[in-house]
Design an enzyme around this catalytic site. Structure first.
Site, PDB file in Angstrom:
ATOM      1  N   ASP A   1      -8.528   5.664  -3.817  1.00  0.00           N
ATOM      2  CA  ASP A   1      -7.376   6.426  -4.292  1.00  0.00           C
ATOM      3  C   ASP A   1      -7.465   7.815  -3.666  1.00  0.00           C
ATOM      4  OD1 ASP A   1      -5.594   8.049  -5.587  1.00  0.00           O
ATOM      5  OD2 ASP A   1      -6.237   7.534  -7.626  1.00  0.00           O
TER       6      ASP A   1
ATOM      7  N   LYS B   1       2.117  15.500  -3.448  1.00  0.00           N
ATOM      8  CA  LYS B   1       0.962  16.416  -3.504  1.00  0.00           C
ATOM      9  C   LYS B   1       0.610  16.942  -2.116  1.00  0.00           C
ATOM     10  CE  LYS B   1      -0.695  14.195  -7.668  1.00  0.00           C
ATOM     11  NZ  LYS B   1      -1.611  13.227  -8.265  1.00  0.00           N
TER      12      LYS B   1
HETATM   13  C1  LIG Z   1      -1.503  12.097  -8.784  1.00  0.00           C
HETATM   14  C2  LIG Z   1      -2.565  11.082  -8.725  1.00  0.00           C
HETATM   15  C3  LIG Z   1      -2.263   9.717  -8.805  1.00  0.00           C
HETATM   16  C4  LIG Z   1      -0.871   9.190  -9.025  1.00  0.00           C
HETATM   17  O1  LIG Z   1       0.013   9.552  -8.033  1.00  0.00           O
HETATM   18  P1  LIG Z   1       1.592   9.460  -8.329  1.00  0.00           P
HETATM   19  O2  LIG Z   1       2.156  10.248  -7.213  1.00  0.00           O
HETATM   20  O3  LIG Z   1       1.838  10.080  -9.655  1.00  0.00           O
HETATM   21  O4  LIG Z   1       1.977   8.050  -8.311  1.00  0.00           O
HETATM   22  C5  LIG Z   1      -3.300   8.823  -8.700  1.00  0.00           C
HETATM   23  N1  LIG Z   1      -4.559   9.229  -8.538  1.00  0.00           N
HETATM   24  C6  LIG Z   1      -4.893  10.528  -8.451  1.00  0.00           C
HETATM   25  C7  LIG Z   1      -6.322  10.914  -8.242  1.00  0.00           C
HETATM   26  C8  LIG Z   1      -3.911  11.502  -8.555  1.00  0.00           C
HETATM   27  O5  LIG Z   1      -4.242  12.788  -8.502  1.00  0.00           O
END
Ligand SMILES: *Cc1c(COP(=O)(O)O)cnc(C)c1O
Length: 412
Positions: free
Chosen positions: A206, A232
């Site tokens: 992830d 992000k």
């Molecule tokens: C933000 C985040 C997610 C989820 O991403 P989305 O854009 O909300 O689908 C998953 N894992 C981590 C570590 C994150 O910071």
């Protein structure tokens, strides 16, 4: 400069002026935006590219045969190439568009789920975001998968010895975060992958935070899947990407059915397109994908190491100024951690702290940060998080500390 060390010419003020929103005020104070781990702001380059596409080069993609469609398709596929380059993927066909990090993980879990037998094991860690927990819980509930959890040590790093013991012949998938969205810990994902592969398991990393703050190189990591989310990374919402090894994507069944993802459709049979299109049913997020490509191109003008050093210096400055405050507990002190400062204030609820800080124009996040098992592990019901980006400055770090100390004074 001492001993001929290279001079780092990273200038956050020159970055900052490219973000229109950062010059606004909040509650009569200059905005100090420190909620970057929840979502980052957008540079002028991205805003302009979206407008320019809508004004001058927009149509549906892949339907061909007219100029606007061809132009949009070209921009859309170019964005895929940019993501592939950003991740050091072998080919653009290994990049699947999704609507975000969450959808990318669900896509993999869903496909894997079709071959999960009761008792098959999925290893995740205690520091995962709910996006990398709940899709696997669904496999536990629906398919009888067994979830195993890599423990988090007190400093916020993973217990690698315990991880090695969790691996076994029934392990199908190891799904771990590259970087914790709460602790800032950057995990040894290459080593995690090596051990998983030796046990015959697949690995999903992830990278929703790691893609922003750690250098994501999927070939160096060796993982089967890597997930990122656009919003992000200074891109619009509604776009994310799933990288997969060619053979891993090839083996994965379709996620959703619809247009674009098929070979032939007849009354009694259907065939599917090759990856990545197999996983992209329906009209994709065209503008958002183009925006992500532009955002990554924009980001590429900055030296990654210099950006990381800058963000870390801001983290260090804030953490050092707070070091003497005995009412504050910082969560996560792992070696080499990224610029995320999450803390609990003695005698105050995290939500109240965040709301008071907002009065001073400081935007931070509070709660369990979509990571309830981690909050439990760290022994807190909630915490407050400041997360730094390349456009933050020393003034932001100081304003954060000043606002936090003022907020704390409400509770004594
Ligand atoms: C933000 C985040 C997610 C989820 O991403 P989305 O854009 O909300 O689908 C998953 N894992 C981590 C570590 C994150 O910071």
């Amino acid at each position: 400069m001492a001993d001929g060390a290279p001079v780092t010419l990273f200038d956050p003020y020159a970055v900052r002026v490219q973000f229109p929103i950062l010059s606004r005020q909040v509650n009569g104070k200059p905005l100090v935006y420190l909620d970057n781990a929840a979502s980052a702001q957008k540079p002028r380059a991205v805003i302009d590219a979206l407008v320019a596409t809508m004004e001058g080069g927009y149509a549906n993609v892949h339907r061909g045969l007219h100029t606007l469609s061809n132009e949009a398709t070209e921009a859309f596929e170019k964005a895929r190439e940019i993501v592939a380059r950003f991740l050091n993927a072998e080919t653009p066909e290994q990049v699947v568009w999704t609507k975000g990090g969450t959808e990318a993980i669900n896509l993999v879990a869903n496909g894997l789920g079709l071959s999960i037998q009761p008792g098959d094991e999925i290893i995740i860690s205690e520091m995962e975001h709910h996006s990398n927990i709940v899709p696997w819980h669904l496999l536990r509930e629906r398919r009888g998968a067994v979830l195993k959890w890599i423990p988090v040590l007190d400093d916020g790093s993973l217990d690698m010895a315990a991880y090695a013991d969790l691996l076994g012949p029934r392990t199908r998938m190891v799904a771990v975060t590259h970087m914790s969205n709460v602790l800032g810990t950057i995990n040894p994902v290459a080593e995690i992958t090596r051990l998983a592969h030796a046990a015959g398991a697949q690995v999903l990393v992830d990278g929703c935070q790691g893609a922003v703050h750690a250098a994501p190189d999927v070939q160096a990591i060796g993982c089967d899947f890597y997930v990122l989310t656009g919003h992000k990374l200074f891109a619009p919402t509604g776009i994310g990407a799933l990288y997969g090894k060619a053979e891993a994507l090839e083996a994965l069944p379709p996620y959703q059915g619809g247009g674009e993802m098929i070979g032939v459709v007849e009354k009694d049979r259907v065939t599917y397109a090759a990856p990545p299109h197999r996983f992209e049913a329906g009209t994709p997020p065209i503008l958002e994908a183009i925006g992500l490509g532009v955002a990554l191109d924009w980001l590429a003008q900055y030296d990654r190491a210099a950006v990381q050093a800058h963000e870390h210096a801001l983290y260090r400055r804030a953490a050092d100024r707070l070091a003497e405050q005995d009412w504050l507990r910082i969560l996560g002190q792992a070696e080499g951690k990224g610029a995320i400062l999450t803390f609990a204030v003695e005698g105050a609820h995290a939500h109240d702290v965040a709301q008071i800080m907002d009065r001073y124009g400081v935007a931070v996040r509070a709660g369990t940060h979509c990571a309830e098992p981690l909050a439990k592990r760290m022994g807190v019901t909630s915490s407050t998080r400041a997360s730094f980006a390349l456009y933050n400055t020393v003034e932001d770090a100081d304003a954060f500390v000043d606002a936090l100390i003022k907020a704390r004074n409400f509770f004594v």
